[in-house]
Design a protein around this motif. Sequence first.
Motif, PDB file in Angstrom:
ATOM      1  N   GLN A 167       0.839  -1.090  -0.018  1.00 14.12           N
ATOM      2  CA  GLN A 167      -0.027   0.109   0.030  1.00 14.12           C
ATOM      3  C   GLN A 167       0.928   1.232   0.051  1.00 14.12           C
ATOM      4  O   GLN A 167       1.772   1.461   0.828  1.00 14.12           O
ATOM      5  CB  GLN A 167      -0.932   0.213   1.373  1.00 14.12           C
ATOM      6  N   ALA A 168       0.721   2.116  -0.995  1.00  8.52           N
ATOM      7  CA  ALA A 168       1.592   3.075  -1.122  1.00  8.52           C
ATOM      8  C   ALA A 168       0.726   4.663  -1.494  1.00  8.52           C
ATOM      9  O   ALA A 168      -0.201   4.385  -2.099  1.00  8.52           O
ATOM     10  CB  ALA A 168       2.695   2.967  -2.215  1.00  8.52           C
ATOM     11  N   GLN A 169       1.021   5.615  -0.789  1.00  5.55           N
ATOM     12  CA  GLN A 169       0.082   6.930  -0.716  1.00  5.55           C
ATOM     13  C   GLN A 169       1.343   8.025  -1.166  1.00  5.55           C
ATOM     14  O   GLN A 169       2.159   8.101  -0.222  1.00  5.55           O
ATOM     15  CB  GLN A 169      -0.453   7.131   0.525  1.00  5.55           C
ATOM     16  N   ALA A 170       1.431   8.613  -2.226  1.00  5.06           N
ATOM     17  CA  ALA A 170       2.262   9.651  -2.342  1.00  5.06           C
ATOM     18  C   ALA A 170       2.331  10.766  -1.469  1.00  5.06           C
ATOM     19  O   ALA A 170       1.356  11.117  -0.854  1.00  5.06           O
ATOM     20  CB  ALA A 170       1.858  10.506  -3.681  1.00  5.06           C
ATOM     21  N   GLY A 171       3.698  11.007  -1.003  1.00  4.70           N
ATOM     22  CA  GLY A 171       3.657  12.029   0.037  1.00  4.70           C
ATOM     23  C   GLY A 171       3.544  11.491   1.465  1.00  4.70           C
ATOM     24  O   GLY A 171       3.813  12.218   2.402  1.00  4.70           O
ATOM     25  N   ARG A 172       3.384  10.564   1.791  1.00  4.13           N
ATOM     26  CA  ARG A 172       2.805   9.701   2.946  1.00  4.13           C
ATOM     27  C   ARG A 172       3.947   8.483   3.206  1.00  4.13           C
ATOM     28  O   ARG A 172       4.334   8.740   4.282  1.00  4.13           O
ATOM     29  CB  ARG A 172       1.336   9.476   2.841  1.00  4.13           C
ATOM     30  N   GLY A 173       3.938   7.670   2.314  1.00  6.66           N
ATOM     31  CA  GLY A 173       4.808   6.463   2.750  1.00  6.66           C
ATOM     32  C   GLY A 173       4.143   5.325   2.108  1.00  6.66           C
ATOM     33  O   GLY A 173       3.092   5.222   1.315  1.00  6.66           O
ATOM     34  N   MET A 174       4.738   4.139   2.500  1.00  8.27           N
ATOM     35  CA  MET A 174       4.414   2.681   1.843  1.00  8.27           C
ATOM     36  C   MET A 174       4.461   1.757   2.925  1.00  8.27           C
ATOM     37  O   MET A 174       5.416   1.770   3.600  1.00  8.27           O
ATOM     38  CB  MET A 174       5.078   2.444   0.543  1.00  8.27           C
ATOM     39  N   SER A 175       3.423   0.879   2.652  1.00 13.75           N
ATOM     40  CA  SER A 175       3.744  -0.377   3.464  1.00 13.75           C
ATOM     41  C   SER A 175       3.728  -1.748   2.906  1.00 13.75           C
ATOM     42  O   SER A 175       3.157  -1.762   1.782  1.00 13.75           O
ATOM     43  CB  SER A 175       2.444  -0.644   4.399  1.00 13.75           C
ATOM     44  N   ILE A 176       4.815  -2.495   3.214  1.00 13.60           N
ATOM     45  CA  ILE A 176       5.247  -3.696   2.237  1.00 13.60           C
ATOM     46  C   ILE A 176       5.113  -5.017   3.101  1.00 13.60           C
ATOM     47  O   ILE A 176       5.969  -4.904   4.243  1.00 13.60           O
ATOM     48  CB  ILE A 176       6.549  -3.377   1.644  1.00 13.60           C
ATOM     49  N   TYR A 177       4.305  -5.897   2.740  1.00 15.03           N
ATOM     50  CA  TYR A 177       4.312  -7.264   3.497  1.00 15.03           C
ATOM     51  C   TYR A 177       4.901  -8.147   2.717  1.00 15.03           C
ATOM     52  O   TYR A 177       4.915  -8.296   1.493  1.00 15.03           O
ATOM     53  CB  TYR A 177       2.874  -7.335   3.561  1.00 15.03           C
ATOM     54  N   LEU A 178       5.830  -8.963   3.365  1.00 11.27           N
ATOM     55  CA  LEU A 178       6.456  -9.954   3.038  1.00 11.27           C
ATOM     56  C   LEU A 178       6.006 -11.226   3.770  1.00 11.27           C
ATOM     57  O   LEU A 178       6.399 -11.402   4.835  1.00 11.27           O
ATOM     58  CB  LEU A 178       8.174 -10.001   3.223  1.00 11.27           C
ATOM     59  N   PRO A 179       5.559 -12.204   3.067  1.00 12.49           N
ATOM     60  CA  PRO A 179       4.939 -13.606   3.535  1.00 12.49           C
ATOM     61  C   PRO A 179       5.988 -14.159   4.046  1.00 12.49           C
ATOM     62  O   PRO A 179       5.737 -14.968   5.224  1.00 12.49           O
ATOM     63  CB  PRO A 179       4.093 -13.951   2.452  1.00 12.49           C
ATOM     64  N   ARG A 180       7.172 -14.092   3.704  1.00 11.83           N
ATOM     65  CA  ARG A 180       8.265 -14.915   4.027  1.00 11.83           C
ATOM     66  C   ARG A 180       9.901 -14.246   3.818  1.00 11.83           C
ATOM     67  O   ARG A 180       9.729 -13.662   2.790  1.00 11.83           O
ATOM     68  CB  ARG A 180       8.259 -16.318   3.655  1.00 11.83           C
ATOM     69  N   SER A 181      10.572 -14.490   4.545  1.00 10.42           N
ATOM     70  CA  SER A 181      12.067 -13.951   4.243  1.00 10.42           C
ATOM     71  C   SER A 181      12.895 -14.642   5.102  1.00 10.42           C
ATOM     72  O   SER A 181      12.897 -15.599   6.120  1.00 10.42           O
ATOM     73  CB  SER A 181      12.066 -12.593   4.595  1.00 10.42           C
ATOM     74  N   LYS A 182      14.280 -14.696   4.657  1.00 12.33           N
ATOM     75  CA  LYS A 182      15.271 -15.158   5.573  1.00 12.33           C
ATOM     76  C   LYS A 182      15.218 -15.106   6.921  1.00 12.33           C
ATOM     77  O   LYS A 182      15.364 -16.244   7.922  1.00 12.33           O
ATOM     78  CB  LYS A 182      16.591 -14.817   4.957  1.00 12.33           C
ATOM     79  N   GLY A 183      14.941 -14.035   7.394  1.00 11.10           N
ATOM     80  CA  GLY A 183      15.027 -13.908   9.117  1.00 11.10           C
ATOM     81  C   GLY A 183      13.629 -14.146   9.536  1.00 11.10           C
ATOM     82  O   GLY A 183      13.708 -14.216  10.987  1.00 11.10           O
ATOM     83  N   ASP A 184      12.656 -14.709   8.751  1.00 12.39           N
ATOM     84  CA  ASP A 184      11.315 -15.041   9.615  1.00 12.39           C
ATOM     85  C   ASP A 184      11.099 -16.506   9.597  1.00 12.39           C
ATOM     86  O   ASP A 184      10.829 -17.080   8.888  1.00 12.39           O
ATOM     87  CB  ASP A 184      10.153 -14.514   8.347  1.00 12.39           C
ATOM     88  N   ARG A 185      11.991 -16.985  10.613  1.00 10.54           N
ATOM     89  CA  ARG A 185      12.184 -18.382  10.731  1.00 10.54           C
ATOM     90  C   ARG A 185      10.740 -18.866  10.878  1.00 10.54           C
ATOM     91  O   ARG A 185      10.706 -20.202  10.678  1.00 10.54           O
ATOM     92  CB  ARG A 185      12.973 -18.700  11.941  1.00 10.54           C
ATOM     93  N   GLN A 186       9.751 -18.391  11.337  1.00 10.51           N
ATOM     94  CA  GLN A 186       8.504 -18.904  11.658  1.00 10.51           C
ATOM     95  C   GLN A 186       7.494 -18.948  10.633  1.00 10.51           C
ATOM     96  O   GLN A 186       6.309 -19.117  10.630  1.00 10.51           O
ATOM     97  CB  GLN A 186       7.876 -18.552  13.053  1.00 10.51           C
ATOM     98  N   ALA A 187       8.070 -18.171   9.580  1.00  8.05           N
ATOM     99  CA  ALA A 187       7.122 -17.939   8.257  1.00  8.05           C
ATOM    100  C   ALA A 187       5.799 -17.246   8.647  1.00  8.05           C
ATOM    101  O   ALA A 187       4.707 -17.610   8.165  1.00  8.05           O
ATOM    102  CB  ALA A 187       6.977 -19.231   7.710  1.00  8.05           C
ATOM    103  N   LEU A 188       5.777 -16.203   9.685  1.00  5.51           N
ATOM    104  CA  LEU A 188       4.748 -15.414  10.162  1.00  5.51           C
ATOM    105  C   LEU A 188       4.475 -14.367   9.273  1.00  5.51           C
ATOM    106  O   LEU A 188       3.466 -13.752   9.152  1.00  5.51           O
ATOM    107  CB  LEU A 188       4.851 -14.791  11.552  1.00  5.51           C
TER     108      LEU A 188
END
Length: 320
Positions: free
Chosen positions: A164-185
């Motif tokens: 979700q991105a809004q110009a001039g405000r910011g963005m939110s990025i969701y990663l369902p899994r990543s290397k550091g997310d050992r529990q895949a939360l």
Amino acid sequence: MNTIERYLQAATRDNTRRSYQAAVEHFEVSWGGFLPATADSIARYLVDHAASHSINTLKQRLAALGQWHVSQGFPDPTKAPMVRQVLKGIRTLHPAEPRQAAALQIQHLQQAVAVLETEAGQARQQHDLPALLRARRDVALLLIGFWRGFRGDELARLQVEHIQAQAGRGMSIYLPRSKGDRQALGVRHQAPALKVLCPVQAYLQWIEVAGIAHGPVFRKLDRWGNLGDQALNSNSLIALLRRILERGGVPASLYTGHSLRRGFATWATSNGWELKALMNHVGWKDAKSALRYIDASASFGELAVLEGATPSLLGPADPL
């Protein structure tokens, strides 16, 4: 593939699975070892490659072989005291400083983005959609990768529906899994809008010109400028990053897919970020991981030299 196999495969990252398969094949096919293996054969395998392989490569090979034995129900020979002693001896007799990706300097980021923005402006004037697509994709790739400190595989797995991105405000990025997310939360990352080198603006411009409403954010463009449906292969990102930087006149041979992450970590540290704030922003769970990415010798200079920038640009006091 049955249901159980599908879920077991999903529990392991694609890159890890491929590297483990390659390691087992190297032991069994290239070296001529037999599986299940004995501690003695594992030790001889290590000795035969002690002079030609880094200690990290040998440790990765051991992890792959150990995982194979455990998954097949055999005792793990890589845990034998003899194997551990041989590995320790190799580390002693073949000392080598761990190789690290060069940190992408903020000046090089600015230089590359400036050239890409010029390309985008010229492409728009000339109604050259392929060139415009390439420039907009590459700007977004650089800026999101740098300011969020993403690895190459994380950039390759970004999905439009998870952002979700809004110009001039910011963005939110969701990663369902990543290397550091050992529990895949799954992990949600925030990125603020910036006055210059803004990842939010770059992202919105890219998906607008590409007409992407769902699916992978970063996709392959063929030589004719046709945009594919599939995500970029994470293994191709090093070559792509170097081509992008070279177009911007930046010496790119030392940069890898980790250079964006290391560049941000070094920039943040040089601009007064505390280690805890950096760890929270990037997603590191322990300080040792973070410190490996910080290049204390690099001098990024003051960001105030960037036209229109404030000295802090993205300082530790800014909400994330």
